[in-house]
Design a protein around this motif. Structure first.
Motif, PDB file in Angstrom:
ATOM      1  N   ILE A  43       0.846  -1.203   0.000  1.00  0.00           N
ATOM      2  CA  ILE A  43       0.000   0.000   0.000  1.00  0.00           C
ATOM      3  C   ILE A  43       0.874   1.243   0.000  1.00  0.00           C
ATOM      4  O   ILE A  43       0.642   2.190  -0.757  1.00  0.00           O
ATOM      5  CB  ILE A  43      -0.974  -0.015   1.202  1.00  0.00           C
ATOM      6  CG1 ILE A  43      -2.031  -1.116   1.003  1.00  0.00           C
ATOM      7  CG2 ILE A  43      -1.632   1.353   1.384  1.00  0.00           C
ATOM      8  CD1 ILE A  43      -2.867  -1.404   2.231  1.00  0.00           C
ATOM      9  N   GLU A  47       1.376   4.212  -2.977  1.00  0.00           N
ATOM     10  CA  GLU A  47       1.276   5.653  -2.700  1.00  0.00           C
ATOM     11  C   GLU A  47       2.537   6.379  -3.183  1.00  0.00           C
ATOM     12  O   GLU A  47       2.455   7.453  -3.779  1.00  0.00           O
ATOM     13  CB  GLU A  47       1.063   5.888  -1.206  1.00  0.00           C
ATOM     14  CG  GLU A  47       0.810   7.326  -0.839  1.00  0.00           C
ATOM     15  CD  GLU A  47      -0.458   7.902  -1.466  1.00  0.00           C
ATOM     16  OE1 GLU A  47      -0.464   9.113  -1.768  1.00  0.00           O
ATOM     17  OE2 GLU A  47      -1.435   7.154  -1.666  1.00  0.00           O
ATOM     18  N   ARG A  60      -4.015   4.165  -8.606  1.00  0.00           N
ATOM     19  CA  ARG A  60      -3.646   4.126  -7.184  1.00  0.00           C
ATOM     20  C   ARG A  60      -4.825   3.675  -6.347  1.00  0.00           C
ATOM     21  O   ARG A  60      -4.709   2.769  -5.519  1.00  0.00           O
ATOM     22  CB  ARG A  60      -3.173   5.494  -6.709  1.00  0.00           C
ATOM     23  CG  ARG A  60      -2.859   5.496  -5.207  1.00  0.00           C
ATOM     24  CD  ARG A  60      -2.845   6.856  -4.586  1.00  0.00           C
ATOM     25  NE  ARG A  60      -4.162   7.488  -4.704  1.00  0.00           N
ATOM     26  CZ  ARG A  60      -4.428   8.700  -4.291  1.00  0.00           C
ATOM     27  NH1 ARG A  60      -3.485   9.444  -3.757  1.00  0.00           N
ATOM     28  NH2 ARG A  60      -5.633   9.205  -4.419  1.00  0.00           N
ATOM     29  N   ASP A  61      -5.982   4.305  -6.586  1.00  0.00           N
ATOM     30  CA  ASP A  61      -7.171   3.960  -5.807  1.00  0.00           C
ATOM     31  C   ASP A  61      -7.562   2.499  -5.994  1.00  0.00           C
ATOM     32  O   ASP A  61      -7.901   1.810  -5.037  1.00  0.00           O
ATOM     33  CB  ASP A  61      -8.332   4.875  -6.184  1.00  0.00           C
ATOM     34  CG  ASP A  61      -8.105   6.321  -5.763  1.00  0.00           C
ATOM     35  OD1 ASP A  61      -7.168   6.589  -4.976  1.00  0.00           O
ATOM     36  OD2 ASP A  61      -8.862   7.193  -6.241  1.00  0.00           O
ATOM     37  N   GLN A  64      -4.938   0.243  -4.203  1.00  0.00           N
ATOM     38  CA  GLN A  64      -5.061   0.337  -2.757  1.00  0.00           C
ATOM     39  C   GLN A  64      -6.351  -0.325  -2.264  1.00  0.00           C
ATOM     40  O   GLN A  64      -6.355  -0.967  -1.219  1.00  0.00           O
ATOM     41  CB  GLN A  64      -4.983   1.793  -2.301  1.00  0.00           C
ATOM     42  CG  GLN A  64      -3.576   2.338  -2.362  1.00  0.00           C
ATOM     43  CD  GLN A  64      -3.458   3.737  -1.805  1.00  0.00           C
ATOM     44  OE1 GLN A  64      -4.440   4.455  -1.673  1.00  0.00           O
ATOM     45  NE2 GLN A  64      -2.243   4.123  -1.480  1.00  0.00           N
TER      46      GLN A  64
END
Length: 81
Positions: A43, A47, A60-61, A64
């Protein structure tokens, strides 16, 4: 009878060894993929990749969310059911 069945099973011994190794490798890979410390590190890496501009916000979203789902799923599997 034990000696006779042992001799008959001898040709299958290498196959049994390969199956055993495959099972051990599979369980170790699963353990590592779902280790909370490894998931948290991934994670953080996602980022950092976003901050460096290597991936976009949507990617990214998505990554994650998938990692958090695995992390929460691991915790949830311990007690609730």
């Amino acid at each position: 009878m034990g000696l006779f069945s042992g001799l008959l099973g001898l040709p299958l011994a290498p196959l049994k060894g390969v199956v055993w190794i495959a099972e051990k490798l599979g369980s170790e890979a699963d353990r590592q993929m779902n280790d909370p410390a490894v998931l948290r590190a991934k994670i953080d890496e996602v980022e950092r990749a976003f901050e460096r501009g290597e991936i976009g916000e949507a990617e990214r979203d998505e990554q994650q969310e998938e990692l958090l789902g695995r992390l929460v799923g691991r915790r949830g599997g311990d007690g609730d059911g």
